[in-house]
Scaffold this motif. Sequence first.
Motif, PDB file in Angstrom:
ATOM      1  N   LEU A 167      50.169  23.775  63.451  1.00  0.00           N
ATOM      2  CA  LEU A 167      49.791  23.610  64.590  1.00  0.00           C
ATOM      3  C   LEU A 167      50.085  22.118  65.202  1.00  0.00           C
ATOM      4  O   LEU A 167      49.868  21.737  66.169  1.00  0.00           O
ATOM      5  N   ASP A 168      50.197  21.178  64.217  1.00  0.00           N
ATOM      6  CA  ASP A 168      50.726  19.726  64.537  1.00  0.00           C
ATOM      7  C   ASP A 168      51.796  19.642  65.590  1.00  0.00           C
ATOM      8  O   ASP A 168      52.818  20.408  64.981  1.00  0.00           O
ATOM      9  N   PRO A 169      51.720  19.119  66.389  1.00  0.00           N
ATOM     10  CA  PRO A 169      52.980  18.920  67.458  1.00  0.00           C
ATOM     11  C   PRO A 169      54.202  18.537  66.804  1.00  0.00           C
ATOM     12  O   PRO A 169      55.194  19.176  67.228  1.00  0.00           O
ATOM     13  N   ARG A 170      54.189  17.510  65.884  1.00  0.00           N
ATOM     14  CA  ARG A 170      55.466  17.118  65.497  1.00  0.00           C
ATOM     15  C   ARG A 170      56.076  18.210  64.677  1.00  0.00           C
ATOM     16  O   ARG A 170      57.140  18.344  64.431  1.00  0.00           O
ATOM     17  N   ARG A 175      55.739  21.454  65.031  1.00  0.00           N
ATOM     18  CA  ARG A 175      56.116  22.507  65.748  1.00  0.00           C
ATOM     19  C   ARG A 175      57.411  22.210  66.342  1.00  0.00           C
ATOM     20  O   ARG A 175      58.364  22.679  66.440  1.00  0.00           O
ATOM     21  N   ARG A 176      57.731  20.855  66.742  1.00  0.00           N
ATOM     22  CA  ARG A 176      58.876  20.481  67.634  1.00  0.00           C
ATOM     23  C   ARG A 176      59.929  20.485  66.569  1.00  0.00           C
ATOM     24  O   ARG A 176      61.017  21.033  66.772  1.00  0.00           O
ATOM     25  N   ASN A 236      60.253  22.393  63.745  1.00  0.00           N
ATOM     26  CA  ASN A 236      60.478  23.799  63.687  1.00  0.00           C
ATOM     27  C   ASN A 236      61.157  24.606  64.637  1.00  0.00           C
ATOM     28  O   ASN A 236      61.887  25.369  64.436  1.00  0.00           O
ATOM     29  N   MET A 237      60.880  24.000  66.048  1.00  0.00           N
ATOM     30  CA  MET A 237      61.568  24.565  67.115  1.00  0.00           C
ATOM     31  C   MET A 237      63.061  23.965  67.087  1.00  0.00           C
ATOM     32  O   MET A 237      63.901  24.932  67.296  1.00  0.00           O
ATOM     33  N   LEU A 238      63.352  22.797  66.694  1.00  0.00           N
ATOM     34  CA  LEU A 238      64.662  22.294  66.577  1.00  0.00           C
ATOM     35  C   LEU A 238      65.352  22.978  65.676  1.00  0.00           C
ATOM     36  O   LEU A 238      66.544  23.214  65.718  1.00  0.00           O
ATOM     37  N   LEU A 239      64.630  23.135  64.145  1.00  0.00           N
ATOM     38  CA  LEU A 239      65.727  23.762  63.123  1.00  0.00           C
ATOM     39  C   LEU A 239      65.842  25.221  63.660  1.00  0.00           C
ATOM     40  O   LEU A 239      67.139  25.750  63.194  1.00  0.00           O
ATOM     41  N   THR A 240      65.020  25.985  64.224  1.00  0.00           N
ATOM     42  CA  THR A 240      65.164  27.193  64.801  1.00  0.00           C
ATOM     43  C   THR A 240      66.274  27.372  65.749  1.00  0.00           C
ATOM     44  O   THR A 240      67.197  28.262  65.544  1.00  0.00           O
TER      45      THR A 240
END
Length: 176
Positions: free
Chosen positions: A136-139, A141-142, A144-148
Amino acid sequence: MRAESDERERVAGSTATGAPAAGDADGGTRTGTAGGTGTAGGAATGGAETAAERPLGSRAPAFVKARRTLHLSWQVGVFLIGLAVVLAGVLMLVLPGPGWFVIFAGMAIWATEFVWAQLVLRWTKRKVTEAAQRALDPRVRRRNMLLTAAGLVIAGALAAIYLWKFGLVMPWKISQ
């Protein structure tokens, strides 16, 4: 084996009567738990356990714990049932089915009787909670979204190259 049974009887006695067991009156912590971690941390002291930290030890009915041979056969039965569930979960890791869920269900069955399984489950719950908080840490999550997104772009590019070169033909029907 006998020391472990004595410890279980002490824990069971303190929770059944609501009074501290022998050696717990000073609020000391139990040592000698699996791995020497002292995870129990005084959880069995005179009703001082939290809702999340149940005391370690057997949860067998009192009439079972009262007879040594019956308690031993109870432990064997619990072990065999837990083993069957864990093995089914391991099989489900490679076969269709909820493998990890079934493995943890088998561990929960073992934890009704064995201190080592209770400690493993507590450790696992702690690690899962920590991982959920990290996710849930914003960094994170960011990242993970970039890798996805990068993975999807690469997969899309590979699919486009395949379609450009072969068209809508299944890979096992390509003659070239």
